[in-house]
Design an enzyme around this catalytic site. Structure first.
Site, PDB file in Angstrom:
ATOM      1  N   ALA A  46       0.837  -1.193   0.177  1.00  0.00           N
ATOM      2  CA  ALA A  46       0.094  -0.020   0.150  1.00  0.00           C
ATOM      3  C   ALA A  46       0.836   1.193   0.007  1.00  0.00           C
ATOM      4  O   ALA A  46       0.334   2.426  -0.224  1.00  0.00           O
ATOM      5  CB  ALA A  46      -1.079  -0.022   1.281  1.00  0.00           C
ATOM      6  N   CYS A  47       2.135   1.163   0.137  1.00  0.00           N
ATOM      7  CA  CYS A  47       3.115   2.289   0.029  1.00  0.00           C
ATOM      8  C   CYS A  47       3.905   2.368  -1.212  1.00  0.00           C
ATOM      9  O   CYS A  47       4.486   1.435  -1.599  1.00  0.00           O
ATOM     10  CB  CYS A  47       3.992   1.824   1.382  1.00  0.00           C
ATOM     11  SG  CYS A  47       5.427   3.254   1.443  1.00  0.00           S
ATOM     12  N   GLY A  48       3.645   3.730  -1.763  1.00  0.00           N
ATOM     13  CA  GLY A  48       4.308   3.955  -2.849  1.00  0.00           C
ATOM     14  C   GLY A  48       5.830   3.749  -2.727  1.00  0.00           C
ATOM     15  O   GLY A  48       6.598   3.289  -3.741  1.00  0.00           O
ATOM     16  N   ARG A  62       6.712   0.292  -3.084  1.00  0.00           N
ATOM     17  CA  ARG A  62       6.535  -0.272  -4.324  1.00  0.00           C
ATOM     18  C   ARG A  62       7.648   0.233  -5.326  1.00  0.00           C
ATOM     19  O   ARG A  62       8.152  -0.622  -6.237  1.00  0.00           O
ATOM     20  CB  ARG A  62       5.114   0.328  -5.039  1.00  0.00           C
ATOM     21  CG  ARG A  62       4.063  -0.244  -4.243  1.00  0.00           C
ATOM     22  CD  ARG A  62       2.526  -0.108  -5.048  1.00  0.00           C
ATOM     23  NE  ARG A  62       2.341   1.238  -5.231  1.00  0.00           N
ATOM     24  CZ  ARG A  62       1.845   1.990  -4.558  1.00  0.00           C
ATOM     25  NH1 ARG A  62       1.048   1.319  -3.225  1.00  0.00           N
ATOM     26  NH2 ARG A  62       1.419   3.395  -4.516  1.00  0.00           N
TER      27      ARG A  62
END
Length: 140
Positions: A10-12, A15
């Protein structure tokens, strides 16, 4: 090369870090640390190997940090670790471990310090920021 990333999909930043590892031609072991947190010993070792204090490895944003009173400067490292293990979302991310070192990859391009220079080419982060050029060299 054995690489492990403590990842939150869920974390950019997490990612982007994972994508940079893959751009180096490496498929890492991916640990969703929220559902499978590290042991206390693993967490202590990661923090120490990254050259951080326990407080520096604590995530404040989008966590129960304030509600748990973790902003109290009198809390000990053991108390902070207890909170991080009880609420793994408090562990800042992503931690990446390679034979070349351990980093809390914030910003995500810090992971490049512990990867071989075998990038497959250009890399652009999700927000459009260019990190590597067509030859896989870091853009400064």
């Amino acid at each position: 090369m054995n690489v492990t990333i403590y990842h939150n999909p869920a974390c950019g930043t997490s990612r982007n870090t994972l994508a940079m590892i893959r751009n180096a031609g490496i498929e890492p072991a991916i640990i969703d640390y929220v559902s499978t947190p590290p042991s206390r010993a693993e967490l202590v070792k990661m923090i120490a190997d990254a050259g951080l204090t326990v407080r520096q490895a604590l995530r404040e944003k989008d966590t129960p940090y304030a509600e748990l009173g973790l902003d109290n400067p009198d809390l000990t490292d053991d108390q902070l670790l207890d909170a991080m293990l009880a609420h793994p979302i408090l562990i800042n991310r992503p931690f990446v471990i390679t034979p070349l070192g351990t980093r809390l990859s914030r910003p995500s391009e810090l992971v490049l310090e512990i990867l071989p220079e075998t990038h497959k080419g250009a890399f652009t982060k999700e927000d459009g920021e260019k990190v590597l050029d067509a030859e896989g060299k870091r853009i400064v």
